[in-house]
Design a protein around this motif. Structure first.
Motif, mmCIF file in Angstrom:
data_model
loop_
_atom_site.group_PDB
_atom_site.id
_atom_site.type_symbol
_atom_site.label_atom_id
_atom_site.label_comp_id
_atom_site.label_asym_id
_atom_site.label_seq_id
_atom_site.Cartn_x
_atom_site.Cartn_y
_atom_site.Cartn_z
ATOM 1 N N ILE A 1 70.014 22.776 48.994
ATOM 2 C CA ILE A 1 71.332 23.362 49.219
ATOM 3 C C ILE A 1 72.334 22.223 49.358
ATOM 4 C CG2 ILE A 1 72.760 24.745 50.781
ATOM 5 C CD1 ILE A 1 70.233 26.251 51.595
ATOM 6 N N PRO A 2 73.389 22.198 48.556
ATOM 7 C CA PRO A 2 74.372 21.117 48.654
ATOM 8 C C PRO A 2 75.044 21.065 50.025
ATOM 9 C CG PRO A 2 74.670 22.369 46.626
ATOM 10 C CD PRO A 2 73.693 23.138 47.465
ATOM 11 N N GLN A 3 75.475 19.883 50.412
ATOM 12 C CA GLN A 3 76.256 19.724 51.634
ATOM 13 C C GLN A 3 77.629 20.359 51.437
ATOM 14 O OE1 GLN A 3 75.234 18.266 54.620
ATOM 15 N NE2 GLN A 3 73.234 18.373 53.600
ATOM 16 N N SER A 4 78.087 21.096 52.414
ATOM 17 C CA SER A 4 79.380 21.767 52.267
ATOM 18 C C SER A 4 80.556 20.841 52.560
ATOM 19 C CB SER A 4 79.446 22.979 53.193
ATOM 20 O OG SER A 4 79.448 22.566 54.555
ATOM 21 N N ASP A 5 80.351 19.830 53.407
ATOM 22 C CA ASP A 5 81.430 18.905 53.788
ATOM 23 C C ASP A 5 82.665 19.646 54.284
ATOM 24 O OD1 ASP A 5 79.753 16.859 53.075
ATOM 25 O OD2 ASP A 5 80.771 16.357 51.213
ATOM 26 N N GLY A 6 82.462 20.750 54.978
ATOM 27 C CA GLY A 6 83.576 21.498 55.549
ATOM 28 C C GLY A 6 84.254 22.451 54.587
ATOM 29 N N VAL A 7 83.842 22.436 53.325
ATOM 30 C CA VAL A 7 84.409 23.333 52.319
ATOM 31 C C VAL A 7 83.488 24.553 52.190
ATOM 32 C CG1 VAL A 7 84.871 23.578 49.845
ATOM 33 C CG2 VAL A 7 85.585 21.500 51.050
ATOM 34 N N PRO A 8 84.029 25.769 52.122
ATOM 35 C CA PRO A 8 83.167 26.947 51.972
ATOM 36 C C PRO A 8 82.259 26.821 50.751
ATOM 37 C CG PRO A 8 85.409 27.618 52.512
ATOM 38 C CD PRO A 8 85.465 26.137 52.245
ATOM 39 N N LEU A 9 80.983 27.090 50.942
ATOM 40 C CA LEU A 9 79.987 26.969 49.884
ATOM 41 C C LEU A 9 79.660 28.356 49.347
ATOM 42 C CD1 LEU A 9 78.077 25.031 48.346
ATOM 43 C CD2 LEU A 9 76.392 25.424 50.163
ATOM 44 N N ILE A 10 79.825 28.541 48.041
ATOM 45 C CA ILE A 10 79.576 29.825 47.397
ATOM 46 C C ILE A 10 78.535 29.631 46.306
ATOM 47 C CG2 ILE A 10 80.589 31.645 45.970
ATOM 48 C CD1 ILE A 10 83.171 31.340 47.517
ATOM 49 N N CYS A 11 77.565 30.537 46.273
ATOM 50 C CA CYS A 11 76.451 30.367 45.333
ATOM 51 C C CYS A 11 76.148 31.645 44.568
ATOM 52 C CB CYS A 11 75.196 29.921 46.092
ATOM 53 S SG CYS A 11 73.810 29.561 45.004
ATOM 54 N N ASP A 12 76.014 31.477 43.252
ATOM 55 C CA ASP A 12 75.488 32.518 42.391
ATOM 56 C C ASP A 12 73.966 32.388 42.396
ATOM 57 O OD1 ASP A 12 74.619 34.166 40.361
ATOM 58 O OD2 ASP A 12 75.865 33.275 38.797
ATOM 59 N N MET A 13 73.287 33.304 43.085
ATOM 60 C CA MET A 13 71.821 33.277 43.187
ATOM 61 C C MET A 13 71.165 34.387 42.372
ATOM 62 S SD MET A 13 70.844 32.380 47.119
ATOM 63 C CE MET A 13 71.544 30.949 47.956
ATOM 64 N N SER A 14 71.821 34.794 41.300
ATOM 65 C CA SER A 14 71.363 35.971 40.571
ATOM 66 C C SER A 14 69.892 35.920 40.183
ATOM 67 C CB SER A 14 72.212 36.187 39.317
ATOM 68 O OG SER A 14 73.512 36.590 39.660
ATOM 69 N N SER A 15 69.393 34.768 39.768
ATOM 70 C CA SER A 15 68.036 34.765 39.230
ATOM 71 C C SER A 15 66.989 34.099 40.110
ATOM 72 C CB SER A 15 68.008 34.141 37.832
ATOM 73 O OG SER A 15 68.556 32.853 37.832
#
Length: 361
Positions: free
Chosen positions: A161-175
Motif C-alpha cells: 500500500i503506498p504511503q499517503s504522505d497526508g494526501v487522501p489515498l484512493i484505490c481502484d481494487m476492482s480485480s
C-alpha cells in the motif's frame, strides 16, 4: 452437467456453492413466496439481505466504524468521474500512478474535471511493472492520490500500500478486492466493480471514509454524489437488489471458508501453479510482468510462436478450460483465477500447458 473451469476476467466465476443456493432460493426466498428479483427494496426481506451483506463485508475486511459501505450502480468506471466531482475542484491537482489500462481510464476522466499529475508511469516498459515509490513525483497538496491495485488486463499488481504522505489515498481494487487482507484505515476511498471477486455484474462497491463526504461540487448530479448514498443507506433510488443478494452470499461463503487470510494463501498457491508452468517451459510461454508485480488474480502469458495461439485455445476449450484468450488490446492468453477458481482448475490448466508445450515445442 459438464465440469468446466472458467478463467474469464469478468464477469467471472462464482462459487458453485453460492450458485446452488441462488438456484434453490430463486423462486422462494426464505419462505417469503417471492424471488429476490421481485421483492421491494423497501421491504423487510430485502432490508435483511442488505444489512447482512454490509455486516459480513465489514467483518471480512475489518472495516472501521468511520467508513461508509456503499452499494452503487454504474460499475467502477462511473466512479472514475464521481471521484474528481466529489473530492476535487477545477483548480485542484489529482495525483495518479499510471500502471495500465484502467489507470489510463481513470486519468482520462479526471482530466475533464481537474488538473492531473502523473506521479509515475510504467509506460516505458509497456506497463509491465509498478514504478518504485521512491521515484514518484508527488504534489504535496494534491486532492488525492489514485492508483489501481491490480491491472486486470496487464496482470500487474501492487505488492504494498503506498504511503499517503497526508494526501487522501484512493484505490481502484476492482480485480483483487477480497483476495487478501488489507488495512482499510490507510485509505480514504476503496472502490470496485463487483463482477470479479464480489458477485455478478451490475453492482459497484465503494468504501468511503466519513470525513471525505460533503466535499462535492455544488453542481454535481445527485446520483453521482457519494453523500447521497451514504445518507440513504445505498437506497436513494432502487439499488441492484439481486446483485447485492448474490454478493452477500459470496461474503458468507468467504467467512465460512476462513476469511481473507485463508483466501490469500489459496490464491498464492493457485498463482504459483501457473507461474511455475510458464517459467519451466524453457521459453515456450512467457509472462511479460516483472517478477515482483505478478498478479495473483490475472495471469497473462504469450506463446513463443503466436501462430499457435488459436490451436492452444481450441485445445483448451476441448478440455473445458474456458475464456483464456487475452484482452484484445494486448493479445496472447490470460488466466483469471479469482477467489472462486479452485486449485484444481489451475492444476488442469498447467497440465494442459505442459502437454501442449511438449507436443509443439
Amino acid at each position: 452437467m459438464t465440469q468446466v473451469f472458467n478463467f474469464s476476467a469478468g464477469p467471472a466465476v462464482l462459487p458453485s456453492e453460492v450458485l446452488r443456493q441462488v438456484q434453490a432460493e430463486l423462486l422462494d426466498w426464505h419462505g417469503s413466496g417471492m424471488s429476490v428479483m421481485e421483492m421491494s427494496h423497501r421491504g423487510i426481506e430485502f432490508g435483511q439481505i442488505l444489512s447482512e451483506a454490509e455486516a459480513d463485508l465489514r467483518a471480512l475486511m475489518a472495516i472501521p466504524d468511520n467508513y461508509k459501505v456503499l452499494f452503487l450502480q454504474g460499475g467502477a468506471m462511473l466512479q472514475f468521474s464521481m471521484l474528481p466531482l466529489n473530492f476535487a475542484q477545477t483548480d485542484s491537482t489529482i495525483d495518479f500512478v499510471h500502471t495500465g489500462h484502467w489507470s489510463k481510464g481513470a486519468i482520462a476522466e479526471a482530466k475533464r474535471y481537474a488538473k492531473v499529475n502523473i506521479v509515475a508511469s510504467s509506460e516505458d516498459k509497456n506497463f509491465s511493472y509498478v514504478p518504485e515509490e521512491s521515484t514518484w513525483q508527488r504534489t504535496p497538496d494534491a486532492a488525492y492520490l489514485h492508483y489501481c491495485s491490480n491491472e486486470t488486463i496487464g496482470g500487474v499488481e501492487f505488492n504494498h500500500i503506498p504511503q499517503s504522505d497526508g494526501v487522501p489515498l484512493i484505490c481502484d481494487m476492482s480485480s483483487n478486492i477480497l483476495s487478501r487482507p488489507i488495512d482499510v484505515s490507510q485509505f480514504a476511498v476503496i472502490y470496485a466493480g463487483a463482477q470479479k471477486n464480489i458477485g455478478p455484474s451490475g453492482v459497484a462497491l465503494s468504501i468511503v471514509r466519513e470525513d471525505m463526504l460533503g466535499k462535492a461540487r455544488s453542481d454535481i448530479p445527485t446520483l453521482m454524489n457519494y453523500k447521497t448514498f451514504a445518507d440513504n443507506g445505498s437506497m436513494y433510488n432502487t439499488p441492484p437488489t439481486f446483485g447485492i443478494y448474490v454478493a452477500g452470499l459470496v461474503f458468507k461463503w468467504l467467512l465460512k471458508n476462513g476469511g481473507l487470510a485463508v483466501m490469500e494463501q489459496k490464491n498464492i498457491a493457485k498463482a504459483n501453479v501457473l507461474y511455475s508452468a510458464i517459467d519451466a517451459s524453457n521459453g515456450f510461454y512467457h509472462c511479460p510482468v516483472a517478477l515482483a508485480n505478478r498478479s495473483r488474480m490475472n495471469i497473462p502469458f504469450t506463446l513463443a510462436d503466436s501462430n499457435l495461439d488459436k490451436e492452444f485455445l481450441a485445445g483448451a476449450e476441448a478440455r473445458h478450460l474456458l475464456q483464456l484468450k487475452g484482452h484484445r488490446s494486448v493479445g496472447g492468453m490470460r488466466a483469471s483465477i479469482y477467489n472462486a477458481m479452485p486449485l484444481e482448475g489451475c492444476q488442469a490448466l498447467a497440465a494442459y500447458m505442459n502437454e501442449f508445450a511438449k507436443t509443439k515445442g
